[in-house]
Design an enzyme around this catalytic site. Structure first.
Site, PDB file in Angstrom:
ATOM      1  N   CYS A 276      -7.610  -1.571  -4.606  1.00 57.16           N
ATOM      2  CA  CYS A 276      -6.237  -1.098  -4.800  1.00 57.16           C
ATOM      3  C   CYS A 276      -6.120   0.196  -5.596  1.00 57.16           C
ATOM      4  CB  CYS A 276      -5.422  -2.185  -5.493  1.00 57.16           C
ATOM      5  SG  CYS A 276      -5.150  -3.613  -4.437  1.00 57.16           S
TER       6      CYS A 276
HETATM    7  N1  LIG Z   1      -7.754  -7.472  -2.763  1.00 53.44           N
HETATM    8  C1  LIG Z   1      -6.706  -7.246  -3.523  1.00 53.44           C
HETATM    9  O1  LIG Z   1      -6.746  -7.492  -4.724  1.00 53.44           O
HETATM   10  C2  LIG Z   1      -5.417  -6.699  -2.940  1.00 53.44           C
HETATM   11  C3  LIG Z   1      -4.256  -6.785  -3.715  1.00 53.44           C
HETATM   12  C4  LIG Z   1      -3.073  -6.309  -3.206  1.00 53.44           C
HETATM   13  C5  LIG Z   1      -3.043  -5.733  -1.939  1.00 53.44           C
HETATM   14  N2  LIG Z   1      -4.188  -5.633  -1.200  1.00 53.44           N
HETATM   15  C6  LIG Z   1      -4.059  -5.022   0.130  1.00 53.44           C
HETATM   16  O2  LIG Z   1      -4.091  -6.050   1.105  1.00 53.44           O
HETATM   17  C7  LIG Z   1      -4.734  -5.599   2.294  1.00 53.44           C
HETATM   18  C8  LIG Z   1      -5.894  -6.516   2.629  1.00 53.44           C
HETATM   19  O3  LIG Z   1      -6.853  -6.434   1.601  1.00 53.44           O
HETATM   20  P1  LIG Z   1      -7.938  -7.553   1.333  1.00 53.44           P
HETATM   21  O4  LIG Z   1      -8.460  -7.281  -0.032  1.00 53.44           O
HETATM   22  O5  LIG Z   1      -7.389  -8.902   1.643  1.00 53.44           O
HETATM   23  O6  LIG Z   1      -9.026  -7.170   2.431  1.00 53.44           O
HETATM   24  P2  LIG Z   1     -10.320  -8.009   2.850  1.00 53.44           P
HETATM   25  O7  LIG Z   1     -11.334  -7.022   3.288  1.00 53.44           O
HETATM   26  O8  LIG Z   1     -10.653  -9.006   1.786  1.00 53.44           O
HETATM   27  O9  LIG Z   1      -9.833  -8.862   4.101  1.00 53.44           O
HETATM   28  C9  LIG Z   1      -9.415  -8.304   5.276  1.00 53.44           C
HETATM   29  C10 LIG Z   1      -9.780  -9.250   6.402  1.00 53.44           C
HETATM   30  O10 LIG Z   1      -9.205  -8.703   7.578  1.00 53.44           O
HETATM   31  C11 LIG Z   1     -10.119  -8.883   8.652  1.00 53.44           C
HETATM   32  N3  LIG Z   1      -9.757  -7.921   9.690  1.00 53.44           N
HETATM   33  C12 LIG Z   1     -10.033  -6.609   9.776  1.00 53.44           C
HETATM   34  N4  LIG Z   1      -9.466  -6.086  10.891  1.00 53.44           N
HETATM   35  C13 LIG Z   1      -8.805  -7.083  11.496  1.00 53.44           C
HETATM   36  C14 LIG Z   1      -8.017  -7.170  12.657  1.00 53.44           C
HETATM   37  N5  LIG Z   1      -7.775  -6.101  13.407  1.00 53.44           N
HETATM   38  N6  LIG Z   1      -7.530  -8.379  13.011  1.00 53.44           N
HETATM   39  C15 LIG Z   1      -7.777  -9.472  12.257  1.00 53.44           C
HETATM   40  N7  LIG Z   1      -8.510  -9.455  11.138  1.00 53.44           N
HETATM   41  C16 LIG Z   1      -9.001  -8.281  10.751  1.00 53.44           C
HETATM   42  C17 LIG Z   1     -11.470  -8.677   8.014  1.00 53.44           C
HETATM   43  O11 LIG Z   1     -12.499  -9.287   8.797  1.00 53.44           O
HETATM   44  C18 LIG Z   1     -11.278  -9.364   6.658  1.00 53.44           C
HETATM   45  O12 LIG Z   1     -11.634 -10.726   6.693  1.00 53.44           O
HETATM   46  C19 LIG Z   1      -5.138  -4.155   2.006  1.00 53.44           C
HETATM   47  O13 LIG Z   1      -4.136  -3.304   2.473  1.00 53.44           O
HETATM   48  C20 LIG Z   1      -5.198  -4.113   0.497  1.00 53.44           C
HETATM   49  O14 LIG Z   1      -4.965  -2.790   0.016  1.00 53.44           O
HETATM   50  C21 LIG Z   1      -5.357  -6.131  -1.668  1.00 53.44           C
END
Ligand SMILES: NC(=O)c1ccc[n+]([C@@H]2O[C@H](COP(=O)([O-])OP(=O)(O)OC[C@H]3O[C@@H](n4cnc5c(N)ncnc54)[C@H](O)[C@@H]3O)[C@@H](O)[C@H]2O)c1
Length: 447
Positions: A276
């Protein structure tokens, strides 16, 4: 009286009889899916990763904050299924999108995952569907990238389908705030879209905060993370200034923190990491560049924060120098490689930069992290020291504390190391026994 698709959807949401799809079962998607499933909904977790889906369907969680038992129970009861088959999403009444939003090498947004998810939604959309984008992104994404994909299908947003943005605020490792008790902001394309999204989240989240548009919701998230980045940049620069002034920055921050109003405590460190704070502000900077506006605070904070690993390495070099040693050939033990305490995530971790910079100067680097035994970077697997023995600590010419995990015995390090570079100030309240401690700002301890 005619029953509209909106009425039908609202009924399914309020009665928790609907099916919720979650696209992307990672740090954000899995806790959300679990919360909806616990709330009584039937949840379909769609992920492109076969490994993620198989793990979940075995009843195991791959996310530290989500207990295995929760997943096992919900998979067993049938409330939660994970699949790589996108057509399952046709059964969904609402879909939340939580796919990655990284940056490309030039620090511009990489929208490929959101676009792929939008395509998946479009292929499986039907009248009466609510779509909520949760991935952090630049203001305008929901309206510019998602709405047209739905309208191409002849669906009218706000009437046939409902579209909103709701930023995720998950804070991995936070023992108090998790998905359910963290207020959730929602902003829909139309008032009906906001109403539907708010109704859905209100079923499982304690407080829902509606805003007037997706752009306001998208910007809320960017403000939150830019605020953190800028304030961390400010205290990091304060540490550098204190170093030059010979003042203990930690003492100054503690003292400023006693002001009961108008001050919020941030602490300096080796740099920022995670998915983030180092990335999100660049989404806003990019958007503003397209409008010929330069985001000065964002750029400056990013510059200062990204220079901190080099600052830490400079401290290592100076510390070794005092012992008449060079970085080249020294054995350096890096303590903690996760990007923040008590979690197992190395994404964008400053520790990786610290290790790289030390190795570039010829150091022999080993690491220990109680949460991370092994990690992969640029295709290379690196294994950490499994057990932190006296011999390991004594063998190191310098120990660099990068991540301040709470389950590490720092007194043990103080008793056995020769030189500690403490980038997190975890040693200040310990008995100053054997090690000479160098902090980020002046004040050597244990001399
Ligand atoms: N991790 C955090 O602390 C956090 C906090 C707030 C917001 N976010 C935001 O949330 C979003 C997701 O982040 P995350 O940390 O959960 O990511 P992550 O990498 O942990 O998980 C993403 C998942 O999406 C899957 N994926 C990728 N492309 C895909 C598709 N086309 N269809 C289906 N699945 C797909 C991946 O295989 C993975 O399992 C990002 O935009 C991030 O900036 C993350």
């Amino acid at each position: 009286m005619t029953v509209t698709v909106k009425d039908e959807l609202l009924q399914k949401i309020k009665g928790r009889s609907g099916t919720v799809g979650v696209i992307g079962m990672g740090y954000v998607g899995l806790p959300l899916a679990v919360e909806f499933a616990k709330g009584g909904f039937h949840v379909i977790g769609f992920d492109v990763s076969d490994r993620v889906v198989k793990t979940l369907m075995r009843g195991e969680s791959h996310i530290q904050d989500v207990p295995n038992e929760d997943v096992a129970k919900l998979v067993k009861s049938g409330n939660l299924i994970a699949t790589t088959d996108a057509s399952e999403l046709r059964k969904a009444d609402a879909v939340s999108i939580a796919v990655p939003t990284p940056l490309v090498k030039t620090r511009d947004p990489d929208m490929s995952y959101v676009l792929a998810a939008a395509q998946t939604v479009a292929e499986n959309a039907h009248p009466g569907l609510l779509i909520v984008l949760e991935s952090t992104t630049y203001p305008g994404t929901t309206r510019e990238l998602l709405q047209p994909r739905l309208e191409e299908l002849g669906l009218v947003v706000g009437k046939d389908v409902f579209l909103a943005f709701s930023p995720e605020r998950v804070d991995p490792g936070n023992p108090v705030y998790h998905t359910k008790n963290t207020p959730k902001v929602v902003g829909g394309i139309t008032p009906a879209c906001s109403e539907m999204a708010a109704a859905l989240y209100a079923t499982v989240i304690d407080t829902v905060v509606p805003v007037s548009s997706p752009e306001a919701a998208e910007l809320t998230k960017l403000l939150e993370n830019t605020f953190r980045s800028v304030n961390i940049g400010l205290v990091n620069e304060m540490a550098i200034m204190c170093d030059k002034l010979g003042v203990d920055v930690w003492e100054v921050i503690e003292a400023a923190g006693t002001k009961p109003f108008g001050f919020m405590k941030f602490t300096p460190g080796p740099g920022i990491g995670g998915h983030c704070i180092p990335l999100d502000p660049h989404y806003l900077a990019w958007k503003m560049r397209t409008l010929n506006y330069k985001t000065r605070f964002i750029d400056l904070a990013s510059e200062i924060n990204s220079e901190m690993p080099a600052y830490v390495v400079e401290k290592v070099a100076r510390g070794l120098n005092q012992d008449r040693k060079a970085v080249n050939g020294s054995r350096v033990l890096v303590m903690g490689i996760a990007y923040k305490r008590d979690i197992d995530d190395v994404r964008e971790s400053p520790a990786l930069d610290v290790i790289r910079l030390l190795e570039e100067q010829g150091a022999e680097v080993v690491f220990h992290d109680p949460y991370i035994r092994t990690f992969r970077e640029d295709g290379h697997v690196r294994n950490g020291i499994e057990k932190l023995t006296k011999e390991e600590v004594q063998k190191a010419d310098a120990v660099v504390i990068v991540t301040d995990h709470r389950n590490v015995d720092y007194q043990f390090l103080m008793d056995n190391a020769t030189l500690i570079i403490d980038s997190r100030n975890v040693t200040s309240k310990l008995r100053q026994t054997h090690a000479r401690v160098v902090t980020l700002a002046a004040v050597p301890r244990g001399d």
